[in-house]
Scaffold this active site. Structure first.
Site, PDB file in Angstrom:
ATOM      1  CB  SER A  23      -0.893   0.025   1.242  1.00  0.00           C
ATOM      2  OG  SER A  23      -1.551   1.277   1.370  1.00  0.00           O
ATOM      3  CE1 TYR A  35      -4.335  -2.329   4.628  1.00  0.00           C
ATOM      4  CE2 TYR A  35      -3.510  -0.146   4.048  1.00  0.00           C
ATOM      5  CZ  TYR A  35      -3.997  -1.390   3.673  1.00  0.00           C
ATOM      6  OH  TYR A  35      -4.127  -1.687   2.343  1.00  0.00           O
TER       7      TYR A  35
END
Length: 245
Positions: free
Chosen positions: A133, A146
């Site tokens: 990501s 995350y």
């Protein structure tokens, strides 16, 4: 072999691989989603088999690799897509959510990549791609668990790539930005294209949210022979959102 295959980027990656002639083993914890994926693939004449497995369980991962290779042949390409996002500030992140996020996004990548690399090393060929990501490279408020897990998974993949290079195995990362998936819609991130100065988000210079197929195309490139001299690389597919920070 693709994890997180039941939906979003994982499903798009399975469909892209199968559509280009690959025999694909699709892995996910969501058995219902896997069945739907396999049914769609069957309707299109694609060769996709579904395997319900928890990537955080290293023993289950090894077992499913053995099963796949016994039934389908050698795993020559592995893609880590399975991911979990539980947004919260650092101070509001619970121990449970922290542990669950790292279990899927990091330990799962470790277990799957290790299982794949062990087999690929013996054959002196193979490619592994981890879907990370852009949050792993740029701080994001309310996404610390995350972001930390994705940064760690990316660096794990680079380290594995260094170790596997002498054995002919390439390891790379594709790091998406905002992508039109159930995860993004559940996040309720607001206008991600325009950005949010108060949240230190720059927006997306190309003016669009990625489709899952955009990410799948990047994965397919890094798996292919066209990328035969690329390893330990992190390819951002985010419309310029991180300004390549």
């Amino acid at each position: 072999m693709v994890t997180g295959a039941a939906g979003g980027i994982g499903a798009a990656t399975v469909e892209a691989l199968a559509g280009s002639g690959h025999r694909v083993a699709a892995l996910d914890l969501d058995a219902g989603g896997l069945r739907a994926l396999a049914d769609r693939a069957d309707d299109q004449g694609f060769d996709v088999t579904a395997h319900a497995v928890d990537v955080t369980d290293a023993h289950a991962v090894e077992a499913v690799f053995d099963k796949i290779e016994a039934e389908l042949g050698d795993v020559t390409e592995a893609v880590n897509v399975a991911g979990l996002l539980r947004p919260a500030t650092v101070l509001d992140t619970t121990d449970t959510d922290w542990a669950a996020t790292l279990a899927v996004n990091l330990t799962g990548v470790f277990a799957v990549s290790r299982a794949a690399a062990r087999r690929m090393r013996a054959r002196r060929r193979g490619a592994i791609v981890t879907v990370g990501s852009n949050a792993g490279g740029v701080p994001r408020g309310g996404m610390a668990a995350y972001a930390a897990s994705k940064a760690a998974a990316a660096h794990l993949t680079r380290c594995l790539g260094l170790e596997m290079a002498p054995h002919g195995v390439r390891c790379n990362i594709v790091s998406p930005g905002s992508t039109d998936t159930p995860m993004l819609r559940a996040l309720g991130a607001g206008d991600v294209i325009a950005g949010d100065a108060a949240a230190f988000r720059t927006g997306i210079p190309l003016g669009r949210v990625a489709a899952p197929a955009d990410i799948a195309d990047a994965v397919l490139f890094l798996l292919s022979e066209r990328a035969r001299h690329i390893t330990m690389h992190e390819l951002y597919v985010d419309g310029g959102a991180t300004l390549r920070a």
